[in-house]
Design a protein around this motif. Structure first.
Motif, PDB file in Angstrom:
ATOM      1  N   ASN A   1      27.084 -24.921 -31.881  1.00  0.00           N
ATOM      2  CA  ASN A   1      25.864 -25.172 -31.111  1.00  0.00           C
ATOM      3  C   ASN A   1      25.884 -24.329 -29.842  1.00  0.00           C
ATOM      4  O   ASN A   1      26.926 -24.226 -29.185  1.00  0.00           O
ATOM      5  N   PHE A   2      24.724 -23.775 -29.506  1.00  0.00           N
ATOM      6  CA  PHE A   2      24.584 -22.960 -28.305  1.00  0.00           C
ATOM      7  C   PHE A   2      23.346 -23.405 -27.540  1.00  0.00           C
ATOM      8  O   PHE A   2      22.332 -23.768 -28.143  1.00  0.00           O
ATOM      9  N   ASP A   3      23.411 -23.318 -26.206  1.00  0.00           N
ATOM     10  CA  ASP A   3      22.236 -23.590 -25.389  1.00  0.00           C
ATOM     11  C   ASP A   3      21.233 -22.451 -25.481  1.00  0.00           C
ATOM     12  O   ASP A   3      20.029 -22.672 -25.410  1.00  0.00           O
ATOM     13  N   ASN A   4      21.726 -21.228 -25.607  1.00  0.00           N
ATOM     14  CA  ASN A   4      20.848 -20.058 -25.672  1.00  0.00           C
ATOM     15  C   ASN A   4      21.526 -19.005 -26.531  1.00  0.00           C
ATOM     16  O   ASN A   4      22.646 -18.599 -26.243  1.00  0.00           O
ATOM     17  N   ILE A   5      20.839 -18.552 -27.577  1.00  0.00           N
ATOM     18  CA  ILE A   5      21.419 -17.525 -28.445  1.00  0.00           C
ATOM     19  C   ILE A   5      20.871 -16.135 -28.142  1.00  0.00           C
ATOM     20  O   ILE A   5      21.265 -15.165 -28.782  1.00  0.00           O
TER      21      ILE A   5
ATOM     22  N   THR B   1      31.961 -23.216 -27.172  1.00  0.00           N
ATOM     23  CA  THR B   1      30.992 -22.123 -27.313  1.00  0.00           C
ATOM     24  C   THR B   1      30.549 -21.634 -25.941  1.00  0.00           C
ATOM     25  O   THR B   1      30.594 -22.375 -24.959  1.00  0.00           O
ATOM     26  N   GLN B   2      30.120 -20.400 -25.907  1.00  0.00           N
ATOM     27  CA  GLN B   2      29.541 -19.819 -24.694  1.00  0.00           C
ATOM     28  C   GLN B   2      28.251 -19.123 -25.098  1.00  0.00           C
ATOM     29  O   GLN B   2      28.255 -18.258 -25.968  1.00  0.00           O
ATOM     30  N   SER B   3      27.167 -19.510 -24.449  1.00  0.00           N
ATOM     31  CA  SER B   3      25.854 -18.982 -24.799  1.00  0.00           C
ATOM     32  C   SER B   3      25.710 -17.524 -24.390  1.00  0.00           C
ATOM     33  O   SER B   3      26.528 -16.978 -23.645  1.00  0.00           O
ATOM     34  N   ALA B   4      24.629 -16.925 -24.845  1.00  0.00           N
ATOM     35  CA  ALA B   4      24.338 -15.528 -24.538  1.00  0.00           C
ATOM     36  C   ALA B   4      23.994 -15.374 -23.065  1.00  0.00           C
ATOM     37  O   ALA B   4      23.400 -16.260 -22.449  1.00  0.00           O
ATOM     38  N   VAL B   5      24.376 -14.248 -22.507  1.00  0.00           N
ATOM     39  CA  VAL B   5      23.991 -13.896 -21.151  1.00  0.00           C
ATOM     40  C   VAL B   5      22.661 -13.156 -21.248  1.00  0.00           C
ATOM     41  O   VAL B   5      22.568 -12.137 -21.933  1.00  0.00           O
ATOM     42  N   VAL B   6      21.644 -13.695 -20.600  1.00  0.00           N
ATOM     43  CA  VAL B   6      20.318 -13.094 -20.661  1.00  0.00           C
ATOM     44  C   VAL B   6      20.166 -12.165 -19.463  1.00  0.00           C
ATOM     45  O   VAL B   6      20.277 -12.594 -18.309  1.00  0.00           O
TER      46      VAL B   6
ATOM     47  N   PHE C   1      18.505 -30.412 -28.674  1.00  0.00           N
ATOM     48  CA  PHE C   1      17.765 -29.288 -28.102  1.00  0.00           C
ATOM     49  C   PHE C   1      18.666 -28.072 -27.898  1.00  0.00           C
ATOM     50  O   PHE C   1      18.697 -27.459 -26.842  1.00  0.00           O
ATOM     51  N   GLN C   2      19.386 -27.753 -28.965  1.00  0.00           N
ATOM     52  CA  GLN C   2      20.271 -26.602 -28.970  1.00  0.00           C
ATOM     53  C   GLN C   2      20.079 -25.817 -30.256  1.00  0.00           C
ATOM     54  O   GLN C   2      19.632 -26.351 -31.266  1.00  0.00           O
ATOM     55  N   ALA C   3      20.463 -24.548 -30.190  1.00  0.00           N
ATOM     56  CA  ALA C   3      20.466 -23.715 -31.396  1.00  0.00           C
ATOM     57  C   ALA C   3      21.730 -24.011 -32.188  1.00  0.00           C
ATOM     58  O   ALA C   3      22.811 -24.173 -31.614  1.00  0.00           O
ATOM     59  N   VAL C   4      21.589 -24.094 -33.497  1.00  0.00           N
ATOM     60  CA  VAL C   4      22.731 -24.302 -34.389  1.00  0.00           C
ATOM     61  C   VAL C   4      22.908 -23.016 -35.192  1.00  0.00           C
ATOM     62  O   VAL C   4      21.996 -22.579 -35.889  1.00  0.00           O
ATOM     63  N   VAL C   5      24.085 -22.423 -35.072  1.00  0.00           N
ATOM     64  CA  VAL C   5      24.376 -21.164 -35.749  1.00  0.00           C
ATOM     65  C   VAL C   5      25.431 -21.427 -36.819  1.00  0.00           C
ATOM     66  O   VAL C   5      26.509 -21.949 -36.526  1.00  0.00           O
ATOM     67  N   ALA C   6      25.095 -21.091 -38.068  1.00  0.00           N
ATOM     68  CA  ALA C   6      26.037 -21.217 -39.177  1.00  0.00           C
ATOM     69  C   ALA C   6      26.687 -19.859 -39.403  1.00  0.00           C
ATOM     70  O   ALA C   6      26.006 -18.835 -39.476  1.00  0.00           O
TER      71      ALA C   6
END
Length: 178
Positions: free
Chosen positions: A45-49, A131-136, A78-83
């Motif tokens: 799970n990520f806050d922002n992908i 996990t660590q989300s993407a840096v925007v 309210f998170q992105a789920v990445v498989a």
């Protein structure tokens, strides 16, 4: 040259051109690394992908060890789920972590995996906890701009005073005693 030789060379040239176009289409669609090797699935799970896409690479130490299989949204957390489909020959400890990273400054995004230290490895269907989300980039720029605006303040009240001069004794002219 005879007509048959000319037809052969033209046909060969067209065939090579078609193969080159298929190769470029596969590279553009990130499908050139398609593999039938056995895999196991992990989720994270990520806050922002950011701009992560399906079929993006999963890399560890710069080596592709898997691919992003599916991206969905968990409407309860309210998170992105990445498989992630991980190559079976690469087993990772169950305390490994993943981060969404970028190739270069503006390159495509991929999932970077850092191995943990646990003795037990992930099983098929395992969940990655760390996990660590993407840096925007836009967020970084706005933080920099707002941060520099706050440092500038509202005017003279925040201005730095001129440096104080040390009270050094004045030099005496030559030949004059104190």
């Amino acid at each position: 040259m005879s007509r048959q030789k000319t037809d052969f060379w033209v046909g060969l040239f067209v065939l090579l051109g078609a193969a080159a176009l298929v190769f470029l289409a596969l590279r553009a669609g990130n499908l050139s690394a398609f593999s039938l090797a056995p895999t196991y699935r992990l989720t994270a799970n990520f806050d922002n992908i950011g701009g992560l896409k399906e079929r993006a690479a999963v890399k560890s130490a710069g080596v592709v060890v898997g691919r992003v299989a599916k991206i969905s949204f968990d409407d309860e957390m309210f998170q992105a789920v990445v498989a992630l489909d991980m190559d079976q020959k690469y087993q990772f400890p169950s305390d490994s972590s993943v981060a969404i990273l970028t190739s270069g400054l503006l390159g495509e995004q991929y999932v970077g995996m850092t191995a943990g230290t646990e003795d037990e490895n992930f099983a098929d269907g395992g969940k990655i906890r760390y996990t660590q989300s993407a840096v925007v980039l836009e967020n970084l720029i706005s933080q920099f701009l707002y941060g520099s605006a706050e440092r500038q303040g509202t005017g003279a009240s925040n201005a730095t005073p001129p440096p104080a001069h040390d009270a050094a004794p004045e030099a005496t002219p030559a030949g004059v005693a104190h």
